[in-house]
Design a protein around this motif. Structure first.
Motif, PDB file in Angstrom:
ATOM      1  N   PRO A 192       0.369   4.896   0.337  1.00 16.81           N
ATOM      2  CA  PRO A 192      -0.624   5.935   0.617  1.00 16.81           C
ATOM      3  C   PRO A 192      -0.181   7.309   0.128  1.00 16.81           C
ATOM      4  O   PRO A 192       0.996   7.665   0.212  1.00 16.81           O
ATOM      5  CB  PRO A 192      -0.725   5.905   2.147  1.00 16.81           C
ATOM      6  CG  PRO A 192       0.592   5.388   2.604  1.00 16.81           C
ATOM      7  CD  PRO A 192       1.039   4.416   1.549  1.00 16.81           C
ATOM      8  N   TYR A 217       0.860  -1.186   0.000  1.00 19.62           N
ATOM      9  CA  TYR A 217       0.000   0.000   0.000  1.00 19.62           C
ATOM     10  C   TYR A 217       0.894   1.232   0.000  1.00 19.62           C
ATOM     11  O   TYR A 217       1.718   1.413   0.898  1.00 19.62           O
ATOM     12  CB  TYR A 217      -0.923  -0.002   1.213  1.00 19.62           C
ATOM     13  CG  TYR A 217      -1.771   1.244   1.348  1.00 19.62           C
ATOM     14  CD1 TYR A 217      -2.434   1.796   0.249  1.00 19.62           C
ATOM     15  CD2 TYR A 217      -1.917   1.880   2.581  1.00 19.62           C
ATOM     16  CE1 TYR A 217      -3.209   2.934   0.371  1.00 19.62           C
ATOM     17  CE2 TYR A 217      -2.703   3.017   2.712  1.00 19.62           C
ATOM     18  CZ  TYR A 217      -3.341   3.546   1.611  1.00 19.62           C
ATOM     19  OH  TYR A 217      -4.105   4.669   1.733  1.00 19.62           O
ATOM     20  N   LYS A 245     -10.172  -2.627   4.515  1.00 17.29           N
ATOM     21  CA  LYS A 245     -10.302  -3.392   3.279  1.00 17.29           C
ATOM     22  C   LYS A 245      -9.440  -4.651   3.316  1.00 17.29           C
ATOM     23  O   LYS A 245      -9.873  -5.735   2.908  1.00 17.29           O
ATOM     24  CB  LYS A 245      -9.909  -2.513   2.087  1.00 17.29           C
ATOM     25  CG  LYS A 245     -10.069  -3.198   0.747  1.00 17.29           C
ATOM     26  CD  LYS A 245      -9.638  -2.267  -0.391  1.00 17.29           C
ATOM     27  CE  LYS A 245      -9.762  -2.977  -1.736  1.00 17.29           C
ATOM     28  NZ  LYS A 245      -9.285  -2.102  -2.853  1.00 17.29           N
ATOM     29  N   ARG A 297      -7.802   1.565   4.192  1.00 14.90           N
ATOM     30  CA  ARG A 297      -7.072   0.458   3.535  1.00 14.90           C
ATOM     31  C   ARG A 297      -6.924  -0.737   4.471  1.00 14.90           C
ATOM     32  O   ARG A 297      -6.994  -1.888   4.040  1.00 14.90           O
ATOM     33  CB  ARG A 297      -5.689   0.954   3.094  1.00 14.90           C
ATOM     34  CG  ARG A 297      -4.917  -0.096   2.285  1.00 14.90           C
ATOM     35  CD  ARG A 297      -5.650  -0.407   0.993  1.00 14.90           C
ATOM     36  NE  ARG A 297      -5.050  -1.498   0.226  1.00 14.90           N
ATOM     37  CZ  ARG A 297      -5.323  -2.789   0.381  1.00 14.90           C
ATOM     38  NH1 ARG A 297      -6.198  -3.179   1.316  1.00 14.90           N
ATOM     39  NH2 ARG A 297      -4.753  -3.703  -0.381  1.00 14.90           N
TER      40      ARG A 297
END
Length: 386
Positions: A82, A80, A107, A104
């Motif tokens: 960001p 990830y 998820k 996130r």
């Protein structure tokens, strides 16, 4: 409850220099855990020299996927990147960054069918953002990994790190020197040294042509070319081996270091993939750790040290407290120290004259016993017992 997942708040990006966070993240994924690797969300406000890194983040997050080049992603590991506001101590920025990160994380938990009580929160950051995420879920365990003193980079971090040292179930220290510094105000401190990646030895990788054509002896430094680098020592070493090659391989922080223009000093970019380092290390004669003799660099356990040793390279290094301690623990002579630029150059000449082959005997046994595979198992046992 059984550990089934890990969220890692890294202090570097996935395609940055291969460090212990990458080895641990890969090892956890290979052990069957679902891993979310969150790239660096910053410990300090940006400077002008950070613009290239900011542009890379924008490219990674918006334009192309993280694995389109560079390091391959192991199964079970998700990256990830960001688009975090780069002001880690501004309340508005922290709130924005937390909303992105929390979305996130939710998820990730939903997609992998994980409960927080089954997930390890593993952080290299002691920022307000990290602390807020830690307190937002009932994680099975919180682990803080200290590889250097972050307060040397950003003093504003101090009160937040103090909270984390008491909140974390375990705080790991990459060096015994850091452990000594932190021990008295850490709830559960543990010395956890880096492992050895012996798989590099087995890699069928050719030496890059830009390295193969350089004259020997080749004295190699792999790592960030930044404030840690002792430029005066590098210059003295170049003068001591005028017919050889002093190679610096890694990303340059141009705002932090100015390199001299010398005929036998070669600045090369880091290989795109970690495994490609095998082709460089295999043809080097000496591994270099030319760190400035200050508090920040002196407490570190350099990750490149173990890579040098796997390939049997004698190590020429600044006489830091941590490296001198390590030299006492190894069963054979493999370190050559310098306390001044002149001594550093003399250490380089001595290492070349000894012509040690460290790939045999006791060092080979040591590197095999402490491979990253075993270190990951040790890490999992620590997490499960705390």
């Amino acid at each position: 409850m059984k550990l089934r997942g890990a969220i890692i708040l890294a202090a570097v990006d996935w395609n940055f220099l291969r460090q212990r966070v990458h080895h641990l993240a890969t090892g956890l994924a290979q052990a069957g855990l679902k891993v979310l690797f969150v790239e660096n969300t910053a410990v300090r406000s940006p400077r002008f020299t950070d613009l290239p890194r900011i542009f890379r983040r924008l490219e990674t997050a918006i334009i192309r996927p993280i694995h389109s080049d560079g390091e391959p992603l192991p199964a079970n590991l998700t990256i990830y990147s960001p688009l975090a506001a780069p002001w880690p101590y501004n309340k508005v920025a922290v709130a924005w960054n937390y909303s992105l990160l929390n979305q996130r994380v939710k998820k990730f938990l939903e997609e992998e069918k994980l409960k927080p009580e089954e997930v390890l929160l593993f952080t290299y950051l002691a920022t307000p953002l990290a602390l807020r995420l830690i307190e937002s879920y009932p994680w099975v365990s919180v682990v803080y990994d200290v590889v250097s003193d972050p307060k040397q980079v950003e003093p504003r971090l101090a009160p937040f790190e103090e909270k984390l040292l008491q909140r974390a179930n375990v705080t790991l220290f990459a060096s015994a020197t850091l452990l000594e510094q932190y021990r008295d105000h850490t709830k559960n401190p543990v010395l956890f040294r880096d492992g050895f990646n012996t798989e590099l030895l087995e890699a069928k990788v050719e030496t890059p042509p830009e390295v193969a054509r350089l004259p020997r002896p080749r004295l190699l430094y792999i790592g960030g070319i930044n404030r840690k680098l002792w430029v005066e020592a590098i210059k003295a070493l170049c003068e001591a081996v005028p017919h050889g090659s002093v190679i610096l391989m890694g990303p340059v922080a141009h705002g932090e270091v100015v390199l001299p223009k010398l005929p036998n000093l070669y600045l090369l970019p880091l290989r795109r993939k970690y495994i490609e380092l095998a082709g460089v290390l295999r043809t080097a004669d000496v591994g270099l750790i030319p760190y400035r003799p200050d508090h920040y660099a002196g407490n570190m356990h350099p990750s490149k040290l173990n890579e040098y040793l796997v390939f049997g390279l004698p190590v020429v290094a600044t006489a830091t407290q941590e490296l001198e301690r390590l030299a006492q623990e190894f069963p054979v002579k493999l370190f050559y120290f310098g306390r001044t630029p002149t001594e550093f150059a003399e250490a380089g000449l001595l290492a070349l004259a000894k012509n040690i082959n460290l790939q045999e005997g006791k060092i080979q046994i040591l590197t095999t016993q402490f491979r990253w595979r075993e270190r990951v198992r040790d890490f999992l046992r620590l997490c499960e017992n705390n």
